[in-house]
Design a protein around this motif. Sequence first.
Motif, PDB file in Angstrom:
ATOM      1  N   PHE A 193       0.777  -1.437   0.032  1.00  0.00           N
ATOM      2  CA  PHE A 193      -0.245  -0.115   0.079  1.00  0.00           C
ATOM      3  C   PHE A 193       0.911   1.216   0.041  1.00  0.00           C
ATOM      4  O   PHE A 193       0.682   2.101  -0.700  1.00  0.00           O
ATOM      5  CB  PHE A 193      -0.893  -0.124   1.289  1.00  0.00           C
ATOM      6  CG  PHE A 193      -1.672   1.400   1.442  1.00  0.00           C
ATOM      7  CD1 PHE A 193      -2.892   1.634   0.572  1.00  0.00           C
ATOM      8  CD2 PHE A 193      -1.368   2.170   2.502  1.00  0.00           C
ATOM      9  CE1 PHE A 193      -3.179   2.702   0.576  1.00  0.00           C
ATOM     10  CE2 PHE A 193      -1.923   3.310   2.462  1.00  0.00           C
ATOM     11  CZ  PHE A 193      -2.985   3.638   1.694  1.00  0.00           C
ATOM     12  N   MET A 194       1.795   1.311   0.884  1.00  0.00           N
ATOM     13  CA  MET A 194       2.835   2.511   0.998  1.00  0.00           C
ATOM     14  C   MET A 194       3.525   2.805  -0.217  1.00  0.00           C
ATOM     15  O   MET A 194       3.594   3.897  -0.862  1.00  0.00           O
ATOM     16  CB  MET A 194       3.772   2.283   2.263  1.00  0.00           C
ATOM     17  CG  MET A 194       2.919   2.408   3.632  1.00  0.00           C
ATOM     18  SD  MET A 194       2.017   3.543   3.675  1.00  0.00           S
ATOM     19  CE  MET A 194       2.965   5.268   3.815  1.00  0.00           C
ATOM     20  N   ALA A 195       3.966   1.711  -1.081  1.00  0.00           N
ATOM     21  CA  ALA A 195       4.542   1.931  -2.343  1.00  0.00           C
ATOM     22  C   ALA A 195       3.536   2.206  -3.409  1.00  0.00           C
ATOM     23  O   ALA A 195       4.105   2.565  -4.520  1.00  0.00           O
ATOM     24  CB  ALA A 195       5.213   0.859  -2.672  1.00  0.00           C
ATOM     25  N   ASN A 196       2.375   1.864  -3.414  1.00  0.00           N
ATOM     26  CA  ASN A 196       1.596   1.873  -4.559  1.00  0.00           C
ATOM     27  C   ASN A 196       0.153   2.549  -4.121  1.00  0.00           C
ATOM     28  O   ASN A 196      -0.640   2.481  -5.106  1.00  0.00           O
ATOM     29  CB  ASN A 196       1.173   0.444  -4.999  1.00  0.00           C
ATOM     30  CG  ASN A 196       2.675  -0.366  -5.467  1.00  0.00           C
ATOM     31  OD1 ASN A 196       2.719  -0.125  -6.793  1.00  0.00           O
ATOM     32  ND2 ASN A 196       2.980  -1.228  -4.461  1.00  0.00           N
ATOM     33  N   LYS A 197       0.150   3.401  -3.301  1.00  0.00           N
ATOM     34  CA  LYS A 197      -1.246   3.978  -2.890  1.00  0.00           C
ATOM     35  C   LYS A 197      -1.889   4.719  -3.927  1.00  0.00           C
ATOM     36  O   LYS A 197      -3.150   4.803  -4.154  1.00  0.00           O
ATOM     37  CB  LYS A 197      -1.128   4.690  -1.505  1.00  0.00           C
ATOM     38  CG  LYS A 197      -0.101   5.905  -1.587  1.00  0.00           C
ATOM     39  CD  LYS A 197      -0.064   6.669  -0.040  1.00  0.00           C
ATOM     40  CE  LYS A 197       1.124   7.456   0.170  1.00  0.00           C
ATOM     41  NZ  LYS A 197       1.122   8.048   1.473  1.00  0.00           N
ATOM     42  N   GLN A 198      -1.029   5.739  -4.658  1.00  0.00           N
ATOM     43  CA  GLN A 198      -1.712   6.311  -5.687  1.00  0.00           C
ATOM     44  C   GLN A 198      -2.401   5.550  -6.714  1.00  0.00           C
ATOM     45  O   GLN A 198      -3.534   5.983  -7.311  1.00  0.00           O
ATOM     46  CB  GLN A 198      -0.756   7.492  -6.329  1.00  0.00           C
ATOM     47  CG  GLN A 198       0.025   8.488  -5.430  1.00  0.00           C
ATOM     48  CD  GLN A 198      -1.089   9.194  -4.637  1.00  0.00           C
ATOM     49  OE1 GLN A 198      -2.018   9.556  -5.180  1.00  0.00           O
ATOM     50  NE2 GLN A 198      -0.814   9.317  -3.292  1.00  0.00           N
ATOM     51  N   GLN A 199      -1.773   4.474  -7.258  1.00  0.00           N
ATOM     52  CA  GLN A 199      -2.064   3.885  -8.136  1.00  0.00           C
ATOM     53  C   GLN A 199      -3.545   2.921  -7.555  1.00  0.00           C
ATOM     54  O   GLN A 199      -4.547   2.739  -8.370  1.00  0.00           O
ATOM     55  CB  GLN A 199      -1.110   2.607  -8.534  1.00  0.00           C
ATOM     56  CG  GLN A 199       0.016   3.083  -9.420  1.00  0.00           C
ATOM     57  CD  GLN A 199       1.083   3.443  -8.168  1.00  0.00           C
ATOM     58  OE1 GLN A 199       0.887   3.932  -7.427  1.00  0.00           O
ATOM     59  NE2 GLN A 199       2.377   2.843  -8.811  1.00  0.00           N
ATOM     60  N   ILE A 200      -3.427   2.570  -6.107  1.00  0.00           N
ATOM     61  CA  ILE A 200      -4.484   1.884  -5.718  1.00  0.00           C
ATOM     62  C   ILE A 200      -5.741   2.821  -5.727  1.00  0.00           C
ATOM     63  O   ILE A 200      -6.864   2.466  -6.126  1.00  0.00           O
ATOM     64  CB  ILE A 200      -4.322   1.383  -4.301  1.00  0.00           C
ATOM     65  CG1 ILE A 200      -3.245   0.097  -4.112  1.00  0.00           C
ATOM     66  CG2 ILE A 200      -5.471   1.256  -3.344  1.00  0.00           C
ATOM     67  CD1 ILE A 200      -2.630   0.107  -2.897  1.00  0.00           C
ATOM     68  N   TYR A 201      -5.480   3.971  -5.474  1.00  0.00           N
ATOM     69  CA  TYR A 201      -6.651   5.021  -5.342  1.00  0.00           C
ATOM     70  C   TYR A 201      -7.143   5.337  -6.860  1.00  0.00           C
ATOM     71  O   TYR A 201      -8.423   5.804  -6.935  1.00  0.00           O
ATOM     72  CB  TYR A 201      -5.860   6.434  -4.443  1.00  0.00           C
ATOM     73  CG  TYR A 201      -5.836   6.467  -3.357  1.00  0.00           C
ATOM     74  CD1 TYR A 201      -6.547   5.630  -2.378  1.00  0.00           C
ATOM     75  CD2 TYR A 201      -4.813   7.158  -2.535  1.00  0.00           C
ATOM     76  CE1 TYR A 201      -6.279   5.537  -1.020  1.00  0.00           C
ATOM     77  CE2 TYR A 201      -4.863   7.291  -1.336  1.00  0.00           C
ATOM     78  CZ  TYR A 201      -5.317   6.420  -0.378  1.00  0.00           C
ATOM     79  OH  TYR A 201      -5.309   6.599   0.887  1.00  0.00           O
ATOM     80  N   ALA A 202      -6.472   5.206  -7.785  1.00  0.00           N
ATOM     81  CA  ALA A 202      -6.568   5.429  -9.062  1.00  0.00           C
ATOM     82  C   ALA A 202      -7.375   4.206  -9.868  1.00  0.00           C
ATOM     83  O   ALA A 202      -7.868   4.465 -10.966  1.00  0.00           O
ATOM     84  CB  ALA A 202      -5.576   5.913  -9.887  1.00  0.00           C
TER      85      ALA A 202
END
Length: 212
Positions: A193-202
């Motif tokens: 999550f911390m490494a990919n949160k922007q992609q997760i949110y998008a």
Amino acid sequence: MKNSMLKNGLLLGLFALVCSALVAGVNLFTAPQISYQQRQQLLGTLHQIIPDSIHDNDLAASCRLITAPEALGTRNAMPVYVATKLGEPQAAALETIAPDGYNGNIHIIVAVNNDGVVLGVRTLEQQETPGLGDKVELRKSSWVDEFAGKLFDINNLKVWFVKKDGGAIDQFTGATITPRAYTKALRNTLSYFMANKQQIYASSTPCEEAKL
């Protein structure tokens, strides 16, 4: 004799057909109620681990799917529920799997905010040994509450191990495998999550729950 066997066979076949039809009918009748109850249970869990004060959106409707086998412990796409306020992401609750529990998979949901602070953790499904590993259930013990408020720092992962492995997380007396598997799943999920949160949110792949 042959006629009697044929008659009995036909009767058994008819009985099986009627039973199958009854089971199918019951399933069809109860499916909407089961779905509703599951949704209500999910909503209750989400509101337990994500404070209402930090979001103004419908958490269940914000569900999207992500696929990350190494991080989430399964090849299946897993749900993520994004908490937003005034349209801005504030936190996420990720469903994840600990595949190496003592008796198999442990299904977990963990909520974390943008800063990496864990808001809450709950066990959604488990088959661990009663009286030992099943303490990962909140109704069995408060062990999962130990994670709430902890900051996840990728540079200080050691604290996210059980004490027997040199970390800061309590294990259960006589049952180290379950908490070890649990904390490993949390480490992997939170790191992802911390490494990919922007992609997760998008992410734009909605869950079935979002359509209910």
